[in-house]
Motif scaffolding. Structure first.
Motif, PDB file in Angstrom:
ATOM      1  N   TYR A 164       1.867 -13.376  -0.026  1.00 49.99           N
ATOM      2  CA  TYR A 164       1.769 -12.089   0.644  1.00 49.99           C
ATOM      3  C   TYR A 164       0.461 -11.434   0.231  1.00 49.99           C
ATOM      4  O   TYR A 164       0.108 -11.402  -0.951  1.00 49.99           O
ATOM      5  CB  TYR A 164       2.932 -11.178   0.253  1.00 49.99           C
ATOM      6  CG  TYR A 164       4.274 -11.580   0.806  1.00 49.99           C
ATOM      7  CD1 TYR A 164       5.283 -12.013  -0.040  1.00 49.99           C
ATOM      8  CD2 TYR A 164       4.528 -11.513   2.164  1.00 49.99           C
ATOM      9  CE1 TYR A 164       6.534 -12.368   0.460  1.00 49.99           C
ATOM     10  CE2 TYR A 164       5.769 -11.864   2.676  1.00 49.99           C
ATOM     11  CZ  TYR A 164       6.765 -12.296   1.825  1.00 49.99           C
ATOM     12  OH  TYR A 164       7.985 -12.649   2.331  1.00 49.99           O
ATOM     13  N   ASP A 176      -2.430  -7.985   1.402  1.00 48.67           N
ATOM     14  CA  ASP A 176      -2.629  -6.813   2.246  1.00 48.67           C
ATOM     15  C   ASP A 176      -3.616  -7.167   3.358  1.00 48.67           C
ATOM     16  O   ASP A 176      -4.196  -8.250   3.391  1.00 48.67           O
ATOM     17  CB  ASP A 176      -3.101  -5.610   1.426  1.00 48.67           C
ATOM     18  CG  ASP A 176      -4.457  -5.830   0.768  1.00 48.67           C
ATOM     19  OD1 ASP A 176      -5.102  -6.858   1.035  1.00 48.67           O
ATOM     20  OD2 ASP A 176      -4.882  -4.969  -0.021  1.00 48.67           O
ATOM     21  N   MET A 212      -0.021  -7.611  -2.616  1.00 51.87           N
ATOM     22  CA  MET A 212       0.889  -7.885  -1.512  1.00 51.87           C
ATOM     23  C   MET A 212       0.907  -6.759  -0.491  1.00 51.87           C
ATOM     24  O   MET A 212       1.199  -6.975   0.675  1.00 51.87           O
ATOM     25  CB  MET A 212       2.315  -8.090  -2.027  1.00 51.87           C
ATOM     26  CG  MET A 212       2.537  -9.370  -2.782  1.00 51.87           C
ATOM     27  SD  MET A 212       4.303  -9.606  -3.028  1.00 51.87           S
ATOM     28  CE  MET A 212       4.307 -11.096  -4.025  1.00 51.87           C
ATOM     29  N   TYR A 213       0.626  -5.540  -0.935  1.00 55.31           N
ATOM     30  CA  TYR A 213       0.765  -4.384  -0.058  1.00 55.31           C
ATOM     31  C   TYR A 213      -0.509  -3.573   0.103  1.00 55.31           C
ATOM     32  O   TYR A 213      -0.662  -2.861   1.074  1.00 55.31           O
ATOM     33  CB  TYR A 213       1.860  -3.442  -0.584  1.00 55.31           C
ATOM     34  CG  TYR A 213       3.244  -4.010  -0.492  1.00 55.31           C
ATOM     35  CD1 TYR A 213       3.957  -3.943   0.689  1.00 55.31           C
ATOM     36  CD2 TYR A 213       3.835  -4.619  -1.592  1.00 55.31           C
ATOM     37  CE1 TYR A 213       5.237  -4.463   0.782  1.00 55.31           C
ATOM     38  CE2 TYR A 213       5.121  -5.142  -1.511  1.00 55.31           C
ATOM     39  CZ  TYR A 213       5.808  -5.054  -0.321  1.00 55.31           C
ATOM     40  OH  TYR A 213       7.071  -5.575  -0.239  1.00 55.31           O
ATOM     41  N   GLN A 238       0.552   1.173  -1.921  1.00 53.88           N
ATOM     42  CA  GLN A 238       1.518   0.967  -0.853  1.00 53.88           C
ATOM     43  C   GLN A 238       2.754   0.168  -1.274  1.00 53.88           C
ATOM     44  O   GLN A 238       3.693   0.024  -0.492  1.00 53.88           O
ATOM     45  CB  GLN A 238       0.839   0.237   0.317  1.00 53.88           C
ATOM     46  CG  GLN A 238      -0.266   1.040   0.957  1.00 53.88           C
ATOM     47  CD  GLN A 238       0.227   2.331   1.551  1.00 53.88           C
ATOM     48  OE1 GLN A 238       1.255   2.371   2.215  1.00 53.88           O
ATOM     49  NE2 GLN A 238      -0.490   3.412   1.307  1.00 53.88           N
ATOM     50  N   ASN A 239       2.751  -0.362  -2.482  1.00 51.46           N
ATOM     51  CA  ASN A 239       3.903  -1.138  -2.941  1.00 51.46           C
ATOM     52  C   ASN A 239       5.142  -0.240  -2.981  1.00 51.46           C
ATOM     53  O   ASN A 239       5.154   0.781  -3.663  1.00 51.46           O
ATOM     54  CB  ASN A 239       3.616  -1.686  -4.349  1.00 51.46           C
ATOM     55  CG  ASN A 239       4.701  -2.627  -4.838  1.00 51.46           C
ATOM     56  OD1 ASN A 239       5.851  -2.538  -4.434  1.00 51.46           O
ATOM     57  ND2 ASN A 239       4.320  -3.523  -5.727  1.00 51.46           N
ATOM     58  N   PRO A 240       6.210  -0.589  -2.248  1.00 47.19           N
ATOM     59  CA  PRO A 240       7.415   0.263  -2.235  1.00 47.19           C
ATOM     60  C   PRO A 240       7.980   0.513  -3.623  1.00 47.19           C
ATOM     61  O   PRO A 240       8.516   1.588  -3.899  1.00 47.19           O
ATOM     62  CB  PRO A 240       8.397  -0.532  -1.366  1.00 47.19           C
ATOM     63  CG  PRO A 240       7.534  -1.386  -0.503  1.00 47.19           C
ATOM     64  CD  PRO A 240       6.350  -1.744  -1.347  1.00 47.19           C
ATOM     65  N   PRO A 265       6.782  -8.471  -6.291  1.00 48.33           N
ATOM     66  CA  PRO A 265       6.124  -7.175  -6.446  1.00 48.33           C
ATOM     67  C   PRO A 265       6.931  -6.178  -7.253  1.00 48.33           C
ATOM     68  O   PRO A 265       6.669  -4.989  -7.206  1.00 48.33           O
ATOM     69  CB  PRO A 265       6.016  -6.711  -4.993  1.00 48.33           C
ATOM     70  CG  PRO A 265       7.293  -7.219  -4.386  1.00 48.33           C
ATOM     71  CD  PRO A 265       7.592  -8.528  -5.069  1.00 48.33           C
ATOM     72  N   CYS A 300      -1.237  -3.507  -6.030  1.00 53.10           N
ATOM     73  CA  CYS A 300      -0.498  -4.721  -5.680  1.00 53.10           C
ATOM     74  C   CYS A 300      -1.178  -5.456  -4.523  1.00 53.10           C
ATOM     75  O   CYS A 300      -1.375  -4.874  -3.450  1.00 53.10           O
ATOM     76  CB  CYS A 300       0.935  -4.370  -5.289  1.00 53.10           C
ATOM     77  SG  CYS A 300       1.912  -5.805  -4.782  1.00 53.10           S
ATOM     78  N   GLN A 309       2.697  -3.294   9.924  1.00 52.49           N
ATOM     79  CA  GLN A 309       3.139  -3.993   8.716  1.00 52.49           C
ATOM     80  C   GLN A 309       2.350  -3.517   7.505  1.00 52.49           C
ATOM     81  O   GLN A 309       1.203  -3.079   7.620  1.00 52.49           O
ATOM     82  CB  GLN A 309       2.944  -5.501   8.872  1.00 52.49           C
ATOM     83  CG  GLN A 309       3.820  -6.155   9.925  1.00 52.49           C
ATOM     84  CD  GLN A 309       3.481  -7.631  10.082  1.00 52.49           C
ATOM     85  OE1 GLN A 309       2.977  -8.058  11.105  1.00 52.49           O
ATOM     86  NE2 GLN A 309       3.771  -8.417   9.052  1.00 52.49           N
ATOM     87  N   LEU A 310       2.980  -3.647   6.331  1.00 52.08           N
ATOM     88  CA  LEU A 310       2.314  -3.320   5.079  1.00 52.08           C
ATOM     89  C   LEU A 310       1.763  -4.564   4.390  1.00 52.08           C
ATOM     90  O   LEU A 310       0.812  -4.489   3.636  1.00 52.08           O
ATOM     91  CB  LEU A 310       3.276  -2.601   4.131  1.00 52.08           C
ATOM     92  CG  LEU A 310       3.640  -1.166   4.494  1.00 52.08           C
ATOM     93  CD1 LEU A 310       4.664  -0.626   3.507  1.00 52.08           C
ATOM     94  CD2 LEU A 310       2.406  -0.282   4.515  1.00 52.08           C
ATOM     95  N   ARG A 311       2.388  -5.706   4.633  1.00 49.80           N
ATOM     96  CA  ARG A 311       1.922  -6.932   3.990  1.00 49.80           C
ATOM     97  C   ARG A 311       1.940  -8.074   4.992  1.00 49.80           C
ATOM     98  O   ARG A 311       2.662  -8.052   5.987  1.00 49.80           O
ATOM     99  CB  ARG A 311       2.760  -7.268   2.757  1.00 49.80           C
ATOM    100  CG  ARG A 311       4.226  -7.548   3.036  1.00 49.80           C
ATOM    101  CD  ARG A 311       4.949  -7.905   1.755  1.00 49.80           C
ATOM    102  NE  ARG A 311       6.357  -8.211   1.996  1.00 49.80           N
ATOM    103  CZ  ARG A 311       7.195  -8.635   1.058  1.00 49.80           C
ATOM    104  NH1 ARG A 311       6.764  -8.807  -0.169  1.00 49.80           N
ATOM    105  NH2 ARG A 311       8.460  -8.889   1.336  1.00 49.80           N
TER     106      ARG A 311
END
Length: 243
Positions: free
Chosen positions: A86, A88, A144-145, A149-151, A135, A142, A25-27
């Protein structure tokens, strides 16, 4: 798996990793138990992720990725005080260790408010905070990630690179890098004692000639002259010698 669903074990100790040890997982989700009012909504919606901690009567994430992302998102949206966030992995580990140690002292509802000391988490202090547009702003750091890494951040970089390629800026940058490499080959490849210059361009040309069965030019400095011509042919005009 019984070990995964053990609610007494912090969720950061049970995260899923691939065969190389990298996080799947990323978040991850974390409940700010200082602000939780114990409504039980999240634990009712995402039962494989959240549970109600009995001593203080507040929600807690006991397993990361236990429910589908859509179910977890629904559980977060139904929280009336917006206390599920969320984060990281780095911040999840810090927050849960502080919660399980001396960082947060929770008291049962109706027995005075919970007490909290300063957190080392970069996600926020006290009540966890996130950007209004998070995000979607695509920030590099970020929470959250994790950094980079934030998409949405990654998508923004890719779009920027596509525009640079379309405008020719990327090609011009590559050309500048190639010219810099040629300059280095001209001026920086000699040895410290003033010996012969080892020209990588000439060596490459000689290898190509050998592979093609052609005679190899033995003239010293021919490769450097070729590199000079490649670099400066458009900038300088050297008239031919008179007959």
């Amino acid at each position: 798996d019984a070990a995964e669903h053990d609610q007494s074990v912090s969720s950061h100790l049970k995260v899923h990793r691939d065969e190389d040890g990298d996080l799947v997982q990323l978040r991850f989700v974390y409940v700010d138990e200082v602000d939780c009012i114990g409504c039980t909504y999240c634990a009712g919606v995402a039962r494989n992720t959240f549970f109600m901690e009995e001593e203080a009567g507040r929600a807690r994430a006991f397993l990361q990725g236990g429910d589908d992302p859509e179910v977890i998102a629904e559980a977060i949206e139904c929280c009336p005080v917006n206390c599920i966030n969320y984060v990281d992995y780095e911040n999840l580990e810090i927050l849960e260790k502080e919660r399980d140690g001396d960082g947060v002292v929770l008291r049962p509802k109706g027995c005075g408010g919970p007490q909290q000391v300063e957190t080392k988490s970069t996600h926020g202090c006290g009540s966890l905070t996130t950007c209004i547009n998070c995000p979607s702003r695509g920030c590099l750091e970020c929470p959250m990630y994790g950094v980079g890494q934030n998409p949405n951040y990654i998508a923004r970089l890719e779009e920027r690179e596509r525009k640079r390629e379309a405008s020719g800026a990327a090609a011009a940058e590559r050309e500048e890098e190639e010219r810099a490499t040629l300059v280095d080959a001209l001026f920086d490849s000699g040895d410290a004692d003033g010996g012969d210059v080892v020209d990588p361009l000439a060596e490459a040309e000689a290898r190509n000639q050998q592979a093609a069965g052609e005679p190899v030019a033995a003239e010293k400095g021919a490769g450097n002259a070729a590199a000079f011509d490649t670099l400066f042919a458009d900038d300088y005009f050297i008239p031919p010698e008179p007959p």
